[in-house]
Design an enzyme around this catalytic site. Structure first.
Site, mmCIF file in Angstrom:
data_model
loop_
_atom_site.group_PDB
_atom_site.id
_atom_site.type_symbol
_atom_site.label_atom_id
_atom_site.label_comp_id
_atom_site.label_asym_id
_atom_site.label_seq_id
_atom_site.Cartn_x
_atom_site.Cartn_y
_atom_site.Cartn_z
ATOM 1 N N LYS A 174 52.942 38.822 43.247
ATOM 2 C CA LYS A 174 53.838 38.257 42.212
ATOM 3 C C LYS A 174 53.519 39.009 40.917
ATOM 4 C CE LYS A 174 54.395 35.987 38.980
ATOM 5 N NZ LYS A 174 54.875 36.596 37.695
ATOM 6 N N GLU A 177 56.819 39.454 35.231
ATOM 7 C CA GLU A 177 58.276 39.459 35.133
ATOM 8 C C GLU A 177 58.754 40.378 34.004
ATOM 9 O OE1 GLU A 177 56.098 37.243 34.441
ATOM 10 O OE2 GLU A 177 56.730 35.742 32.970
ATOM 11 N N SER A 227 46.047 36.682 30.876
ATOM 12 C CA SER A 227 45.431 36.120 29.663
ATOM 13 C C SER A 227 44.406 35.036 30.008
ATOM 14 C CB SER A 227 46.527 35.539 28.772
ATOM 15 O OG SER A 227 47.211 34.542 29.495
ATOM 16 N N CYS A 282 43.083 45.875 28.439
ATOM 17 C CA CYS A 282 42.014 44.864 28.462
ATOM 18 C C CYS A 282 40.678 45.504 28.130
ATOM 19 C CB CYS A 282 41.949 44.197 29.814
ATOM 20 S SG CYS A 282 41.609 45.377 31.109
HETATM 21 P P1 NAD Z 1 49.810 36.498 31.218
HETATM 22 O O1 NAD Z 1 48.626 35.632 31.450
HETATM 23 O O2 NAD Z 1 50.851 36.023 30.276
HETATM 24 O O3 NAD Z 1 50.590 36.766 32.606
HETATM 25 C C1 NAD Z 1 49.911 37.222 33.747
HETATM 26 C C2 NAD Z 1 50.622 36.731 34.992
HETATM 27 O O4 NAD Z 1 50.574 35.293 35.034
HETATM 28 C C3 NAD Z 1 52.105 37.108 35.055
HETATM 29 O O5 NAD Z 1 52.418 37.472 36.375
HETATM 30 C C4 NAD Z 1 52.818 35.831 34.647
HETATM 31 O O6 NAD Z 1 54.088 35.688 35.252
HETATM 32 C C5 NAD Z 1 51.885 34.746 35.127
HETATM 33 N N1 NAD Z 1 51.915 33.545 34.282
HETATM 34 C C6 NAD Z 1 52.148 33.508 32.940
HETATM 35 N N2 NAD Z 1 52.070 32.237 32.492
HETATM 36 C C7 NAD Z 1 51.775 31.474 33.562
HETATM 37 C C8 NAD Z 1 51.552 30.075 33.728
HETATM 38 N N3 NAD Z 1 51.625 29.222 32.704
HETATM 39 N N4 NAD Z 1 51.256 29.623 34.961
HETATM 40 C C9 NAD Z 1 51.175 30.475 36.008
HETATM 41 N N5 NAD Z 1 51.392 31.794 35.911
HETATM 42 C C10 NAD Z 1 51.679 32.291 34.704
HETATM 43 O O7 NAD Z 1 49.235 37.933 30.802
HETATM 44 P P2 NAD Z 1 50.027 39.202 30.281
HETATM 45 O O8 NAD Z 1 50.492 38.935 28.890
HETATM 46 O O9 NAD Z 1 51.026 39.642 31.292
HETATM 47 O O10 NAD Z 1 48.857 40.291 30.254
HETATM 48 C C11 NAD Z 1 48.026 40.520 29.151
HETATM 49 C C12 NAD Z 1 46.696 39.812 29.305
HETATM 50 O O11 NAD Z 1 46.044 40.257 30.484
HETATM 51 C C13 NAD Z 1 45.723 40.120 28.175
HETATM 52 O O12 NAD Z 1 45.082 38.936 27.801
HETATM 53 C C14 NAD Z 1 44.737 41.105 28.805
HETATM 54 O O13 NAD Z 1 43.451 41.117 28.233
HETATM 55 C C15 NAD Z 1 44.683 40.586 30.192
HETATM 56 N N6 NAD Z 1 44.204 41.612 31.107
HETATM 57 C C16 NAD Z 1 42.925 41.501 31.562
HETATM 58 C C17 NAD Z 1 42.425 42.459 32.415
HETATM 59 C C18 NAD Z 1 41.019 42.367 32.927
HETATM 60 O O14 NAD Z 1 40.677 43.120 33.808
HETATM 61 N N7 NAD Z 1 40.203 41.478 32.424
HETATM 62 C C19 NAD Z 1 43.221 43.542 32.807
HETATM 63 C C20 NAD Z 1 44.528 43.621 32.311
HETATM 64 C C21 NAD Z 1 45.016 42.635 31.468
#
Ligand code: NAD
Length: 499
Positions: A174, A177, A227, A282
């Site tokens: 998944k 989006e 996140s 990240c």
């Molecule tokens: P996000 O958390 O908004 O989304 C990540 C995924 O979760 C997406 O597929 C999204 O559809 C899903 N999602 C979003 N809200 C949700 C909810 N309420 N319930 C269930 N699923 C949900 O993250 P993003 O904005 O796409 O990515 C950026 C973040 O990712 C930053 O905080 C970054 O630091 C982190 N990140 C961390 C690493 C690591 O290895 N630690 C690597 C890459 C990115």
């Protein structure tokens, strides 16, 4: 013209019947480029059922045949490297070179998955007791799922499904989006590589799809990257539902600069590590801690950062592209304003930056603060934009204390010419990935990606041996054969039967 994004469910690419639509936009001007019909509950359940059925046969496919699919896959990924990078650059706004890097870091993990037979090897000890041997096998778990973020739409899906599938699992992806077309192309190439029907499924959507994956008992393991807030939710919900979960979350990475470091290297490396990819990494360096006289380099760093110019994905001179969405831009601008209001010294302010002809895009110019303190919002929150916070420290000890007090622990680096200072830092620092004169220390796939503290929830990390453990069960066998049976087997009739 917008493209219809496709799910891949039970061996078919389908546009889906869902009425809830998500529009994918070009971050450079926010014009629509694709549309997703978010997967319905029936579609997600159909993907789970198909993955469950496929597991029965895929787990019996010999490991060398599974490895051959990965060999063909990594070859196809390399053949399509530029094409994938173009799709990726257009939907994320990353520069073409940066997009190629995103794809390449994923290819490296797919390459490593070709080595799955060695990675799956168990252990043996002969004669654990008289005539008794013990040995272990690693067996696949079942259906696994991956939920991925927007910022690495090639690398992070490729951290997950190739190795999980090579281990004998089936997998449901998944992706974010916000940039679903790169993952779709990754899946198309996987099918072309010869993956049997049902082994990989692709469902697009948001929380609704994720919640079904978190609840369904057929899903044995969840890999998440995103996140902090969502990571904590995924970890808690997944483990409450008795699943194995690894959740990689947000970060705030510090770089400590010692006064004996190579000044030019520090400046060159900090520029790329802080605002490269618009700071949406990240492992980006978002805090630079200058120890002692190293603070005198801050004006030169400012000059170097001021020269970085954001631009379109195919602009060869551009240092980085726009941030992913208007919401992301608004968040970063709010934090910049808070930084000023809370008393940080804003040396460079990219809030009003724009690109001619693309004024409606999500542009932010390079931004730099000095005199940042640990109480300020720009220090406490992950900004995820092209913003560097500078701090000063009297000693290496004080810098280590500062970094260790951060709730995050994804990555850190130190620049120094002193082996002793580097040794002290690597030993005492409470962060999972450390660079010594290397600004962004992302390990290659034969290691694992080992974030700590608030940057990771779980036990086993991404890729490498830890991921193999995450995606498998260990079966330990203790066996005894009775010597007295040899006599029976040696009788003429029995030995014929045994041949
Ligand atoms: P996000 O958390 O908004 O989304 C990540 C995924 O979760 C997406 O597929 C999204 O559809 C899903 N999602 C979003 N809200 C949700 C909810 N309420 N319930 C269930 N699923 C949900 O993250 P993003 O904005 O796409 O990515 C950026 C973040 O990712 C930053 O905080 C970054 O630091 C982190 N990140 C961390 C690493 C690591 O290895 N630690 C690597 C890459 C990115």
């Amino acid at each position: 013209m917008t493209t219809q994004v496709k799910h891949y469910i039970d061996g078919e690419f389908i546009q889906g019947t869902g009425t809830s639509q998500i529009i994918v936009t070009n971050p450079a001007n926010n014009s629509p480029i694709a549309v997703i019909n978010a997967a319905t509950s029936e579609e997600v359940h159909a993907a789970i059922a198909s993955a469950k059925a496929a597991f029965k046969t895929w787990k019996e496919v010999p490991v060398s045949e599974r490895a051959r699919v990965m060999l063909r896959y990594q070859h196809l990924l390399k053949e399509h490297h530029d094409e994938l990078a173009t799709i990726l650059a257009k939907e994320t706004g990353k520069t073409f070179e940066d997009a190629k890097g995103d794809v390449w870091r994923g290819i490296e993990v797919a390459e490593h998955a070709c080595n799955v037979a060695s990675l799956l090897m168990g252990e043996t000890v002969e004669n654990v007791a008289r005539s008794i041997d013990t040995y272990s096998y690693t067996q696949p778990l079942g259906v696994c799922a991956g939920i991925t973020p927007f910022n690495f739409p090639a690398m992070i899906p490729l951290w997950m499904f190739p190795l999980s599938i090579a281990c004998g699992n089936t997998f449901i992806l998944k992706p974010s989006e916000q940039d679903p077309m790169t993952p779709q192309r990754l899946v198309e190439l996987f099918v072309e590589a010869g993956a049997p029907k049902g082994v990989l499924q692709l469902v697009h959507g948001d929380k609704t799809a994720v919640d079904i994956l978190l609840a369904d008992p057929a899903i044995k393991a969840i890999s998440f990257v995103g996140s902090v807030a969502v990571g904590q939710y995924i970890y808690k919900t997944g483990t409450d539902n008795l699943k194995r979960v690894q959740a990689f979350a947000g970060a705030k990475n510090h770089c400590v600069i010692m006064p004996d470091a190579n000044k030019q290297q520090v400046i060159n490396n900090l520029v790329g590590a802080s605002v490269g990819a618009a700071g949406q990494r990240c492992m980006a360096i978002s805090v630079a801690v200058f120890v002692g006289a190293a603070k005198e380099w801050i004006p030169e760093l400012k000059e170097a950062l001021a020269k970085v110019r954001p631009g379109l994905w195919d602009d060869k001179e551009a240092g980085y592209g726009p941030v992913i969405s208007p919401a992301a831009k608004a968040r970063v601008l709010k934090l910049i304003a808070q930084g000023k209001a809370e008393g940080a010294e804003c040396l460079l302010d990219g809030s009003d930056f724009t690109v001619e002809g693309y004024e409606s895009g999500n542009w932010i110019g390079p931004t730099m603060f000095d005199k940042v303190t640990t109480e300020m919002s720009i220090y406490k929150e992950e900004i995820f934009g092209p913003v560097l916070c500078c701090m000063e420290s009297d000693s290496l000890e004080a810098a280590i204390e500062l970094v260790n007090a951060s709730p995050y622990g994804n990555g850190t680096s130190i620049f120094t010419a002193s082996g002793a200072a580097a040794r002290k830092y690597q030993h005492e620092i409470e962060v999972g990935q450390v660079g010594i004169n290397v600004p962004i220390p992302v390990p290659l796939p034969f290691f694992s990606f080992t974030g700590w503290k608030g940057s990771f929830y779980g036990d086993q990390h991404a890729y490498g041996k830890q991921a193999v453990r995450f995606y498998t069960e260990t079966k330990t066998i203790t066996s005894r054969w009775f010597e007295s049976d040899i006599a029976v087997a040696s009788t003429p009739n029995m030995s014929i039967n045994l041949r």
